[in-house]
Write a protein that holds these residues in place. Structure first.
Motif, mmCIF file in Angstrom:
data_model
loop_
_atom_site.group_PDB
_atom_site.id
_atom_site.type_symbol
_atom_site.label_atom_id
_atom_site.label_comp_id
_atom_site.label_asym_id
_atom_site.label_seq_id
_atom_site.Cartn_x
_atom_site.Cartn_y
_atom_site.Cartn_z
ATOM 1 N N PHE A 127 -35.541 -146.944 22.954
ATOM 2 C CA PHE A 127 -35.016 -148.305 22.963
ATOM 3 C C PHE A 127 -33.600 -148.364 22.405
ATOM 4 O O PHE A 127 -32.775 -149.149 22.874
ATOM 5 N N ALA A 128 -33.317 -147.520 21.398
ATOM 6 C CA ALA A 128 -31.958 -147.465 20.869
ATOM 7 C C ALA A 128 -30.979 -147.059 21.973
ATOM 8 O O ALA A 128 -29.867 -147.592 22.066
ATOM 9 N N LEU A 129 -31.408 -146.142 22.847
ATOM 10 C CA LEU A 129 -30.564 -145.698 23.955
ATOM 11 C C LEU A 129 -30.248 -146.860 24.889
ATOM 12 O O LEU A 129 -29.108 -147.086 25.287
ATOM 13 N N ALA A 130 -31.288 -147.627 25.256
ATOM 14 C CA ALA A 130 -31.105 -148.736 26.182
ATOM 15 C C ALA A 130 -30.241 -149.819 25.560
ATOM 16 O O ALA A 130 -29.316 -150.339 26.199
ATOM 17 N N LEU A 131 -30.510 -150.132 24.300
ATOM 18 C CA LEU A 131 -29.756 -151.195 23.635
ATOM 19 C C LEU A 131 -28.274 -150.844 23.544
ATOM 20 O O LEU A 131 -27.410 -151.707 23.705
ATOM 21 N N ALA A 132 -27.983 -149.554 23.301
ATOM 22 C CA ALA A 132 -26.592 -149.147 23.165
ATOM 23 C C ALA A 132 -25.838 -149.245 24.480
ATOM 24 O O ALA A 132 -24.631 -149.471 24.503
ATOM 25 N N SER A 133 -26.560 -149.092 25.606
ATOM 26 C CA SER A 133 -25.843 -149.085 26.885
ATOM 27 C C SER A 133 -25.724 -150.478 27.502
ATOM 28 O O SER A 133 -24.948 -150.674 28.433
ATOM 29 N N ILE A 134 -26.481 -151.447 26.977
ATOM 30 C CA ILE A 134 -26.445 -152.792 27.554
ATOM 31 C C ILE A 134 -25.027 -153.396 27.622
ATOM 32 O O ILE A 134 -24.651 -153.950 28.646
ATOM 33 N N PRO A 135 -24.204 -153.276 26.549
ATOM 34 C CA PRO A 135 -22.878 -153.907 26.611
ATOM 35 C C PRO A 135 -22.070 -153.489 27.830
ATOM 36 O O PRO A 135 -21.342 -154.305 28.405
ATOM 37 N N VAL A 136 -22.195 -152.210 28.231
ATOM 38 C CA VAL A 136 -21.412 -151.734 29.368
ATOM 39 C C VAL A 136 -21.768 -152.524 30.629
ATOM 40 O O VAL A 136 -20.913 -152.865 31.453
ATOM 41 N N PHE A 137 -23.060 -152.851 30.764
ATOM 42 C CA PHE A 137 -23.487 -153.554 31.966
ATOM 43 C C PHE A 137 -23.274 -155.063 31.848
ATOM 44 O O PHE A 137 -22.971 -155.722 32.831
ATOM 45 N N VAL A 138 -23.473 -155.601 30.657
ATOM 46 C CA VAL A 138 -23.446 -157.057 30.512
ATOM 47 C C VAL A 138 -22.053 -157.582 30.166
ATOM 48 O O VAL A 138 -21.567 -158.527 30.774
ATOM 49 N N VAL A 139 -21.367 -156.933 29.224
ATOM 50 C CA VAL A 139 -20.106 -157.485 28.737
ATOM 51 C C VAL A 139 -18.941 -157.152 29.663
ATOM 52 O O VAL A 139 -18.206 -158.036 30.088
ATOM 53 N N THR A 140 -18.786 -155.863 30.016
ATOM 54 C CA THR A 140 -17.596 -155.499 30.785
ATOM 55 C C THR A 140 -17.669 -155.982 32.231
ATOM 56 O O THR A 140 -16.656 -156.223 32.854
ATOM 57 N N GLY A 141 -18.877 -156.123 32.749
ATOM 58 C CA GLY A 141 -19.015 -156.637 34.104
ATOM 59 C C GLY A 141 -18.583 -155.676 35.192
ATOM 60 O O GLY A 141 -18.484 -156.053 36.360
ATOM 61 N N THR A 142 -18.314 -154.384 34.839
ATOM 62 C CA THR A 142 -17.938 -153.439 35.889
ATOM 63 C C THR A 142 -19.130 -153.103 36.772
ATOM 64 O O THR A 142 -18.971 -152.739 37.919
ATOM 65 N N MET A 143 -20.328 -153.202 36.218
ATOM 66 C CA MET A 143 -21.536 -152.857 36.962
ATOM 67 C C MET A 143 -22.581 -153.947 36.752
ATOM 68 O O MET A 143 -22.810 -154.364 35.619
ATOM 69 N N PRO A 144 -23.252 -154.411 37.803
ATOM 70 C CA PRO A 144 -24.316 -155.400 37.591
ATOM 71 C C PRO A 144 -25.504 -154.752 36.875
ATOM 72 O O PRO A 144 -25.790 -153.579 37.100
ATOM 73 N N PRO A 145 -26.192 -155.517 36.010
ATOM 74 C CA PRO A 145 -27.299 -154.946 35.227
ATOM 75 C C PRO A 145 -28.453 -154.431 36.091
ATOM 76 O O PRO A 145 -29.213 -153.581 35.636
ATOM 77 N N THR A 146 -28.556 -154.937 37.337
ATOM 78 C CA THR A 146 -29.631 -154.412 38.175
ATOM 79 C C THR A 146 -29.447 -152.913 38.409
ATOM 80 O O THR A 146 -30.414 -152.183 38.607
ATOM 81 N N VAL A 147 -28.187 -152.450 38.370
ATOM 82 C CA VAL A 147 -27.925 -151.018 38.549
ATOM 83 C C VAL A 147 -28.617 -150.220 37.439
ATOM 84 O O VAL A 147 -29.142 -149.131 37.680
ATOM 85 N N ALA A 148 -28.632 -150.791 36.225
ATOM 86 C CA ALA A 148 -29.291 -150.107 35.111
ATOM 87 C C ALA A 148 -30.759 -149.856 35.445
ATOM 88 O O ALA A 148 -31.289 -148.763 35.227
ATOM 89 N N VAL A 149 -31.414 -150.887 36.011
ATOM 90 C CA VAL A 149 -32.822 -150.733 36.373
ATOM 91 C C VAL A 149 -32.976 -149.693 37.484
ATOM 92 O O VAL A 149 -33.888 -148.861 37.456
ATOM 93 N N GLN A 150 -32.058 -149.737 38.443
ATOM 94 C CA GLN A 150 -32.121 -148.747 39.529
ATOM 95 C C GLN A 150 -31.982 -147.327 38.996
ATOM 96 O O GLN A 150 -32.651 -146.401 39.459
ATOM 97 N N LYS A 151 -31.105 -147.147 37.988
ATOM 98 C CA LYS A 151 -30.914 -145.812 37.410
ATOM 99 C C LYS A 151 -32.215 -145.305 36.783
ATOM 100 O O LYS A 151 -32.508 -144.117 36.810
ATOM 101 N N MET A 152 -32.984 -146.240 36.176
ATOM 102 C CA MET A 152 -34.254 -145.816 35.565
ATOM 103 C C MET A 152 -35.204 -145.285 36.628
ATOM 104 O O MET A 152 -35.883 -144.286 36.430
#
Lengths: 150, 427
Positions: free
Chosen positions: B21-46
């Motif tokens: 969970f620490a891993l997931a929490l640390a990577s959330i800002p990249v998907f949510v804050v910067t907006g370079t990648m939509p968060p659905t991509v994170a789920v697809q990567k899983m």
């Protein structure tokens, strides 16, 4: 009860994955490969993983660093643990939402030799996050109710 | 952004959040804050993280290892190892080291090996062998490291998977270093035993006939690593298929040859495998997301640039990376470390001219070594927990073995042939 169903499902999925990979290897060795065998094995595997991850949560297998929590007063420790569970539930709720959107989005994409809809694979995440949220909610209530115990 | 990721990860880790969970929490800002990648991509990567054929080898070898324990093969191997080395100074300590080497050929996890041996050999080492609790814990914990270099090794599979290095070559590469480590640890255990007066387990060397009989009983387990390597060499099967094959092999032995496999034992093996699998796969899925986030932020390039700006001398780079891995190994669990740190440091090393297979063996052993050091050492915790030893006493008793490990790392780092001879000659 739910736990026994989950173990049964996971066990059957694990068996199926092993057998499918075994069949694929043997038929390839005999010169008449079955293409869909490995593909189905991988589809089943992702479902196995989400159920297993939830069972891992129920049996406390997802470890973290305990060194800080072991060295603070027990009230702080218990409060931190509860806060951690709340944060995890928040994270999973967010992932659940995106997993749902993603499943709808990807449904029309057809994958592999069998041309299966992508939602067959990605739907597992919705179920997985849902199961994890349920398990964590149970643990949350247990911890609050047993606050006075060690 | 890279610093934010690292900072968040460290924060959640200290707060005792499960690592996945620490891993997931640390990577959330990249998907949510910067907006370079939509968060659905994170789920697809899983999802994609689970859809790798080589990775299927991990659950297979975990399951096979648990099954092997349930078939009664372990007891036969203990007997064989005891006849082989029980008469030496240090008796059961030597037996445990050799047992790790043999078990390494069928099970891929050092933690599983250490906990099995602590339950099986630990009590009689303390009662009969004259070992103190801490000395018992030390020799058992260090011996289990051998498991992680002898094929099949879960660590090497993960390393090959995440870095695109041939798992077959890594397996072959681990053989000689594993044997070398066995000899090194046995010599250390011998010296320690002589100095502290630990007794031998058997009064004299066993008769050759007795040894041969035990060898024949254990042949099913002893033959497996050989079959594995020959199979790779001739391309009969991949690592994953070998894992599936090993499961059937274990079932066959348990049901028809030893006939020790009961339904209850089988069911326990399945249950244990499933929770092991859930733990490691959740870690892999979350690490895949963080790995992707770090790549978007050009993490590996930045770190390579940083390291090469410090020095361009290959030897100095190797020392830097080794130190980094020892430090990260002290805090992170092995699988998390392999998935998280190796994709960042391996490019630095290959660019400096090191062979990825050679580095794989070195890195995976270094990371496993982290399991033996405070503050966070999974193997150490497991063994100390079972035997009731404090970590402080453990580290004191383990001092000679730390020295042996240091020698081992220097040798593996300086002699590439140790890791590369077999893969080059056979593949």
């Amino acid at each position: 009860m739910l736990q026994r169903i989950e173990y049964a499902c996971a066990g059957l999925l694990l068996g199926a994955v092993v057998i499918l990979v075994g069949i694929a290897a043997v038929t390839r060795g005999m010169g008449m490969p079955i293409i869909w065998s490995v593909e189905v094995a991988q589809l089943l595997f992702v479902w196995l993983v989400v159920i297993a991850a939830d069972l891992g949560m129920q049996t406390n297998r997802h470890f973290g660093m305990q060194i800080m929590l072991d060295n603070v007063p027990s009230s702080i420790r218990k409060a931190t643990e509860i806060a951690n569970i709340l944060v995890m539930i928040g994270l999973l709720a967010m992932l659940f939402y995106y997993a749902w959107n993603n499943t709808i989005l990807i449904h029309s994409r057809l994958d592999g030799a069998l041309q299966l809809p992508g939602s067959y694979y990605h739907g597992s995440m919705v179920v997985g996050f849902g199961l994890l949220i349920r398990t964590l909610l149970v643990q949350l209530f247990q911890r609050i109710r047993n606050w006075d115990e060690v | 952004m890279l610093l934010t990721i690292a900072g968040l990860f460290a924060l959640f880790l200290i707060l005792g959040m499960p690592i996945a969970f620490a891993l997931a929490l640390a990577s959330i800002p990249v998907f949510v804050v910067t907006g370079t990648m939509p968060p659905t991509v994170a789920v697809q990567k899983m999802v994609t993280a689970t859809q790798s054929f080589p990775l299927l080898a991990v659950p297979f070898f975990i399951f096979a290892g648990n099954l092997m324990n349930a078939t009664g093969i372990t007891e036969r191997l203990v007997n064989f190892a005891r006849l082989l080395t029980g008469w030496m100074a240090g008796g059961l300590g030597q037996v445990s080291i050799v047992l790790s080497l043999i078990m390494g050929g069928i099970s891929g996890s050092a933690v599983a090996d250490a906990s099995m041996e602590a339950r099986l050999l630990g009590p009689s080492m303390i009662a009969k062998g004259g070992y103190s609790k801490a000395a018992t814990a030390a020799v058992l914990a260090f011996g289990s490291i051998i498991t992680a270099t002898i094929p099949p090794s879960i660590g090497l599979i993960l390393f090959g998977f995440i870095n695109n290095v041939s798992i077959g070559q890594l397996f072959l590469g681990g053989v000689l270093p594993g044997l070398f480590l066995t000899v090194l640890l046995m010599v250390t255990a011998y010296i320690v035993a002589k100095r502290n007066g630990y007794r031998a387990d058997l009064p004299q060397m066993p008769a050759l006939r007795e040894l041969a009989a035990s060898f024949v009983e254990s042949i099913w387990a002893l033959a497996f690593p050989v079959v594995l390597i020959v199979g790779f060499r001739f391309g009969w099967f991949t690592a994953t298929e070998a894992g599936a094959f090993l499961i059937f092999y274990a079932l066959f032995i348990g049901m028809f040859i030893y006939r020790d496999l009961t339904w209850a034992r089988f069911y326990d093996a399945v249950k244990d495998s499933i929770t092991d699998l859930g733990m490691i796969m959740l870690l892999i899925m979350m690490a895949a997301v963080l790995g992707y986030a770090v790549t978007i932020e050009r993490g590996p390039q930045q770190i390579t640039e940083f390291v090469t700006s410090l020095t361009s001398e290959p030897a100095a780079i190797l020392v830097l990376v080794t130190l980094l891995l020892i430090v990260s190994g002290m805090f992170l669990e092995g699988a998390a470390n392999i998935l998280l740190v190796t994709p960042i440091v391996l490019p630095v090393l290959t660019q400096a001219g090191f062979d990825p297979v050679h580095m794989g063996i070195l890195i995976v052993s270094l990371i496993n070594f982290g399991g033996l050091t405070p503050p966070v050492g999974v193997i150490m915790f497991t063994v100390c927990g079972i035997l009731g030893v404090k970590t402080g006493a453990f580290t004191k008793a383990a001092l000679p073995y730390y020295v042996a490990m240091l020698l081992f790392f220097v040798a593996v780092a300086l002699i590439p042939g140790l890791s590369l001879l077999l893969p080059k000659a056979l593949m």
